[in-house]
Scaffold this motif. Structure first.
Motif, PDB file in Angstrom:
ATOM      1  N   PHE A 223      67.635  89.621  47.150  1.00 28.97           N
ATOM      2  CA  PHE A 223      67.152  88.525  47.983  1.00 28.97           C
ATOM      3  C   PHE A 223      67.485  88.771  49.452  1.00 28.97           C
ATOM      4  O   PHE A 223      66.734  88.405  50.339  1.00 28.97           O
ATOM      5  CB  PHE A 223      67.740  87.188  47.508  1.00 28.97           C
ATOM      6  CG  PHE A 223      69.148  86.984  47.926  1.00 28.97           C
ATOM      7  CD1 PHE A 223      69.441  86.417  49.157  1.00 28.97           C
ATOM      8  CD2 PHE A 223      70.191  87.372  47.105  1.00 28.97           C
ATOM      9  CE1 PHE A 223      70.754  86.263  49.558  1.00 28.97           C
ATOM     10  CE2 PHE A 223      71.488  87.221  47.507  1.00 28.97           C
ATOM     11  CZ  PHE A 223      71.774  86.658  48.741  1.00 28.97           C
TER      12      PHE A 223
ATOM     13  N   MET B 203      72.259  89.574  28.759  1.00 31.96           N
ATOM     14  CA  MET B 203      71.452  88.378  28.520  1.00 31.96           C
ATOM     15  C   MET B 203      70.770  88.492  27.156  1.00 31.96           C
ATOM     16  O   MET B 203      70.645  87.506  26.439  1.00 31.96           O
ATOM     17  CB  MET B 203      70.381  88.209  29.612  1.00 31.96           C
ATOM     18  CG  MET B 203      70.915  88.053  31.018  1.00 31.96           C
ATOM     19  SD  MET B 203      72.181  86.783  31.159  1.00 31.96           S
ATOM     20  CE  MET B 203      71.260  85.313  30.775  1.00 31.96           C
TER      21      MET B 203
ATOM     22  N   ALA C 284      65.718  86.858  40.543  1.00 32.13           N
ATOM     23  CA  ALA C 284      66.798  87.321  39.666  1.00 32.13           C
ATOM     24  C   ALA C 284      66.330  87.152  38.217  1.00 32.13           C
ATOM     25  O   ALA C 284      66.969  86.501  37.395  1.00 32.13           O
ATOM     26  CB  ALA C 284      68.100  86.578  39.929  1.00 32.13           C
TER      27      ALA C 284
ATOM     28  N   TYR D 267      77.550  95.224  37.325  1.00 30.79           N
ATOM     29  CA  TYR D 267      77.595  93.827  37.790  1.00 30.79           C
ATOM     30  C   TYR D 267      77.562  92.929  36.548  1.00 30.79           C
ATOM     31  O   TYR D 267      77.094  93.363  35.481  1.00 30.79           O
ATOM     32  CB  TYR D 267      76.414  93.540  38.736  1.00 30.79           C
ATOM     33  CG  TYR D 267      75.057  93.681  38.072  1.00 30.79           C
ATOM     34  CD1 TYR D 267      74.407  92.602  37.504  1.00 30.79           C
ATOM     35  CD2 TYR D 267      74.434  94.932  37.968  1.00 30.79           C
ATOM     36  CE1 TYR D 267      73.187  92.735  36.878  1.00 30.79           C
ATOM     37  CE2 TYR D 267      73.209  95.073  37.342  1.00 30.79           C
ATOM     38  CZ  TYR D 267      72.592  93.970  36.806  1.00 30.79           C
ATOM     39  OH  TYR D 267      71.384  94.104  36.162  1.00 30.79           O
TER      40      TYR D 267
ATOM     41  N   ALA E  73      67.294  81.122  37.597  1.00 29.94           N
ATOM     42  CA  ALA E  73      68.358  80.640  36.704  1.00 29.94           C
ATOM     43  C   ALA E  73      69.357  81.772  36.542  1.00 29.94           C
ATOM     44  O   ALA E  73      68.974  82.943  36.495  1.00 29.94           O
ATOM     45  CB  ALA E  73      67.770  80.260  35.352  1.00 29.94           C
TER      46      ALA E  73
ATOM     47  N   ASP F 284      64.000  91.263  41.157  1.00 30.80           N
ATOM     48  CA  ASP F 284      65.357  91.574  40.693  1.00 30.80           C
ATOM     49  C   ASP F 284      65.862  92.806  41.433  1.00 30.80           C
ATOM     50  O   ASP F 284      65.078  93.690  41.794  1.00 30.80           O
ATOM     51  CB  ASP F 284      65.379  91.812  39.174  1.00 30.80           C
ATOM     52  CG  ASP F 284      66.758  91.556  38.580  1.00 30.80           C
ATOM     53  OD1 ASP F 284      66.941  90.515  37.920  1.00 30.80           O
ATOM     54  OD2 ASP F 284      67.660  92.396  38.791  1.00 30.80           O
ATOM     55  N   GLN F 285      67.187  92.864  41.591  1.00 27.71           N
ATOM     56  CA  GLN F 285      67.776  94.013  42.281  1.00 27.71           C
ATOM     57  C   GLN F 285      67.997  95.182  41.336  1.00 27.71           C
ATOM     58  O   GLN F 285      68.467  96.232  41.768  1.00 27.71           O
ATOM     59  CB  GLN F 285      69.089  93.615  42.952  1.00 27.71           C
ATOM     60  CG  GLN F 285      70.165  93.061  42.026  1.00 27.71           C
ATOM     61  CD  GLN F 285      70.919  94.081  41.204  1.00 27.71           C
ATOM     62  OE1 GLN F 285      71.163  95.179  41.697  1.00 27.71           O
ATOM     63  NE2 GLN F 285      71.278  93.729  39.984  1.00 27.71           N
ATOM     64  N   ASP F 286      67.713  95.013  40.036  1.00 23.86           N
ATOM     65  CA  ASP F 286      67.966  96.084  39.082  1.00 23.86           C
ATOM     66  C   ASP F 286      66.628  96.553  38.500  1.00 23.86           C
ATOM     67  O   ASP F 286      65.961  95.794  37.770  1.00 23.86           O
ATOM     68  CB  ASP F 286      68.898  95.557  37.978  1.00 23.86           C
ATOM     69  CG  ASP F 286      69.364  96.678  37.053  1.00 23.86           C
ATOM     70  OD1 ASP F 286      68.748  97.767  37.063  1.00 23.86           O
ATOM     71  OD2 ASP F 286      70.328  96.452  36.301  1.00 23.86           O
TER      72      ASP F 286
ATOM     73  N   TYR G 192      70.469  85.975  24.036  1.00 25.65           N
ATOM     74  CA  TYR G 192      69.199  85.419  23.551  1.00 25.65           C
ATOM     75  C   TYR G 192      68.923  85.793  22.099  1.00 25.65           C
ATOM     76  O   TYR G 192      68.208  85.093  21.403  1.00 25.65           O
ATOM     77  CB  TYR G 192      68.028  85.929  24.398  1.00 25.65           C
ATOM     78  CG  TYR G 192      67.944  85.324  25.789  1.00 25.65           C
ATOM     79  CD1 TYR G 192      67.878  83.941  25.958  1.00 25.65           C
ATOM     80  CD2 TYR G 192      67.906  86.122  26.929  1.00 25.65           C
ATOM     81  CE1 TYR G 192      67.791  83.381  27.224  1.00 25.65           C
ATOM     82  CE2 TYR G 192      67.819  85.566  28.202  1.00 25.65           C
ATOM     83  CZ  TYR G 192      67.764  84.200  28.339  1.00 25.65           C
ATOM     84  OH  TYR G 192      67.673  83.645  29.589  1.00 25.65           O
TER      85      TYR G 192
HETATM   86  C1  LIG Z   1      72.570  86.437  34.766  1.00 23.61           C
HETATM   87  S1  LIG Z   1      71.079  87.310  35.002  1.00 23.61           S
HETATM   88  C2  LIG Z   1      69.899  86.023  34.801  1.00 23.61           C
HETATM   89  C3  LIG Z   1      68.566  86.543  34.393  1.00 23.61           C
HETATM   90  C4  LIG Z   1      67.478  85.538  34.066  1.00 23.61           C
HETATM   91  N1  LIG Z   1      67.144  84.696  35.204  1.00 23.61           N
HETATM   92  C5  LIG Z   1      67.835  84.685  32.883  1.00 23.61           C
HETATM   93  O1  LIG Z   1      68.034  83.478  33.024  1.00 23.61           O
HETATM   94  O2  LIG Z   1      67.873  85.244  31.771  1.00 23.61           O
HETATM   95  C6  LIG Z   1      71.094  87.609  36.712  1.00 23.61           C
HETATM   96  C7  LIG Z   1      70.083  88.613  37.272  1.00 23.61           C
HETATM   97  O3  LIG Z   1      70.202  88.535  38.696  1.00 23.61           O
HETATM   98  C8  LIG Z   1      69.943  89.808  39.251  1.00 23.61           C
HETATM   99  N2  LIG Z   1      70.504  89.822  40.613  1.00 23.61           N
HETATM  100  C9  LIG Z   1      71.803  89.824  40.952  1.00 23.61           C
HETATM  101  N3  LIG Z   1      71.957  89.842  42.286  1.00 23.61           N
HETATM  102  C10 LIG Z   1      70.713  89.852  42.815  1.00 23.61           C
HETATM  103  C11 LIG Z   1      70.223  89.877  44.140  1.00 23.61           C
HETATM  104  N4  LIG Z   1      71.059  89.872  45.157  1.00 23.61           N
HETATM  105  N5  LIG Z   1      68.880  89.867  44.317  1.00 23.61           N
HETATM  106  C12 LIG Z   1      68.033  89.860  43.253  1.00 23.61           C
HETATM  107  N6  LIG Z   1      68.459  89.851  41.972  1.00 23.61           N
HETATM  108  C13 LIG Z   1      69.773  89.836  41.745  1.00 23.61           C
HETATM  109  C14 LIG Z   1      70.617  90.737  38.275  1.00 23.61           C
HETATM  110  O4  LIG Z   1      70.111  92.055  38.373  1.00 23.61           O
HETATM  111  C15 LIG Z   1      70.325  90.063  36.934  1.00 23.61           C
HETATM  112  O5  LIG Z   1      69.162  90.609  36.354  1.00 23.61           O
END
Ligand SMILES: C[S@@+](CC[C@H](N)C(=O)[O-])C[C@H]1O[C@@H](n2cnc3c(N)ncnc32)[C@H](O)[C@@H]1O
Length: 484
Positions: free
Chosen positions: A372, A252, A313, A245, A394, A339-341, A256
């Motif tokens: 979620f 990230m 997330a 995904y 975010a 988080d889903q991962d 960072y």
């Molecule tokens: C772009 S990253 C952002 C991470 C963090 N919030 C940041 O700002 O650094 C998105 C995160 O969303 C999680 N994610 C994606 N779909 C999700 C879902 N349906 N439920 C929970 N987490 C999810 C991914 O595993 C990933 O770790």
């Protein structure tokens, strides 16, 4: 987009798997990206949104929308071949941008996903064979010229730098000498690259006018530009999405951290220029905003008990790590990372435990491995998670359609105590940010204006809705306060 790549709304965490099984959902454009599936709901033509083995969702005009609970005949065709025929019961109806989005459960038979994929792939292959390289002929000339310029830029510099690097190695040059040269060349390449990408951003806009042109333009870019970035870790991982995904915690971390990554000079320079892409570069100012908001949540929470904060997330939870590294421990804190991962959760957990080790039991971190979707479908979990002082997200709403974003925000606010706050962010609409993610990296984001983000927020039970922006203005946030 590869069909192995998942959309955020279909990602599944672990809790759901353990608690109740739900079949995988696929967004139609991820699963059947090259061809538009033909979906019939009774006699009405509908637009497929997503599909799973035992359900689907689709858009129809309001006049064609079947009512809740109704059973309707469904037919799904790909290039004239029938992929599914059966009936489905309407279980959800949402109004979205003048259309009605229907969620339905299959009541007779099941949707054979591998068969759909194979029908799609065969048809797409045959189309590509018969179009040959003419499949790119619909790409607007100005955009083709931009792709050519980008491709020449990459080919020129990689060849020049690779030859030079080999020579330096043969001559026994020191790493310091290589780095000095690398930084000098980076300056020069940066100037040129900025022009190349500005022109590509500009000329790619017209490609959005119709879906076939957009697809042809993306494929041309993936043919001529993307493969030349194979040696630059940020670009190649962003394109191939090794964890399945976009925007995983490793990606990230590339954004960072300023480490120069890559095995060659050219790879390291392009990695760095990738970090400078607007939506990558500004994740650090987005993080600064979240750092301020964490401090604010603590100041705003009265009483002696712990301050309860949840990040949905959460990814690498970098902002919490940095916050804890400087925190004086004056209040007890409880963080919930969702988080889903589970790989992202273990990565973050380890760092947060290290960052707060000196604070002993003043800080508690709980990880919830769930998506979620599963979270909101699980009343027990929601109950356990209630009463947070602050919940934020975010880098997540950018992947959700408006109806899902609303549902997520609404449910998040149920996890907040009366008077507590939620904060939800989204990448801002801007002319200069779409070419690299969409065309080069096949990384689709839903950019939103501030008003669009505000419009997606719930209002029931909310006492205030305040827009905020980070210092870069590349991200919009909305702060919601739950009525006391
Ligand atoms: C772009 S990253 C952002 C991470 C963090 N919030 C940041 O700002 O650094 C998105 C995160 O969303 C999680 N994610 C994606 N779909 C999700 C879902 N349906 N439920 C929970 N987490 C999810 C991914 O595993 C990933 O770790």
């Amino acid at each position: 987009m590869s069909k192995d790549q998942k959309q955020y709304s279909e990602l599944q965490g672990g809790v759901g798997r353990a608690v109740h099984f739900r079949t995988e959902r696929f967004r139609s454009r991820a699963l059947l990206g090259e061809l538009s599936p033909e979906l019939w709901v009774g006699d009405a033509r509908a637009r497929l949104y997503d599909v799973s083995m035992n359900g689907l969702s689709f858009y129809v005009p309001p006049s064609e929308a079947p009512g809740d609970g109704l059973e309707v005949p469904i037919r799904l065709l790909l290039d004239g071949e029938e992929g599914f025929r059966g009936s489905a019961r309407v279980v959800r109806t949402d109004v979205e941008g003048g259309l009605v989005k229907i969620g339905a459960t299959i009541v007779s038979g099941f949707i054979d996903i591998p068969r759909l994929v194979s029908l799609h792939d065969n048809a797409a292959f045959e189309r590509s064979v018969s179009a040959g390289s003419r499949r790119y002929s619909s790409v607007p000339a100005d955009y083709s010229a931009s792709v050519h310029a980008a491709s020449v830029f990459l080919a020129h510099w990689s060849r020049l730098l690779d030859e030079r690097e080999r020579r330096l190695v043969d001559d026994g040059a020191s790493p310091e000498a290589v780095l000095r040269l690398e930084l000098r060349l980076e300056e020069q390449m940066r100037r040129e690259w900025r022009e190349v990408r500005a022109r590509a951003n500009e000329t790619s806009r017209v490609c959005y006018e119709d879906a076939a042109t957009l697809l042809a333009a993306k494929r041309l870019t993936e043919l001529l530009v993307t493969p030349q970035l194979r040696v630059a870790p940020l670009w190649w991982d962003a394109y191939t999405k090794p964890l399945g995904y976009p925007g995983d915690f490793r990606m990230m971390t590339y954004m960072y951290e300023s480490d120069r990554r890559g095995d060659t000079m050219f790879g390291r320079i392009m990695h760095q220029l990738g970090r400078e892409e607007r939506l990558a570069w500004t994740v650090t100012s987005r993080k600064e905003l979240m750092l301020e908001q964490l401090a604010r949540a603590i100041r705003a929470t009265q009483g002696e008990g712990p301050v309860r904060i949840a990040s949905l997330a959460s990814g690498p939870a970098r902002e919490i790590q940095e916050f804890l590294e400087r925190y004086d421990g004056s209040r007890r804190l409880e963080f919930t990372l969702i988080d889903q991962d589970d790989r992202a959760l273990s990565y973050a957990y380890e760092r947060l435990i290290r960052a707060s080790a000196r604070l002993g039991d003043r800080v508690r971190v709980t990880c919830l491995f769930t998506s979620f979707r599963q979270l909101i479908g699980n009343p027990e979990l929601l109950e356990q998670l209630g009463n947070h002082d602050f919940i934020y997200s975010a880098g997540f709403f950018d992947y959700l359609d408006a109806a899902t974003a609303s549902r997520v925000a609404e449910n998040c606010m149920k996890l907040v105590r009366p008077g507590g706050r939620g904060l939800f962010g989204n990448a801002a609409v801007s002319d200069d940010v779409h070419w690299v993610p969409e065309f080069v990296l096949d990384w689709r984001l839903t950019l939103r204006t501030r008003d669009e983000l505000v419009a997606a927020m719930p209002t029931k039970g909310i006492s205030s809705v305040e827009p905020l922006a980070d210092a870069s203005d590349a991200w919009h946030f909305v702060e919601l306060t739950r009525s006391a």
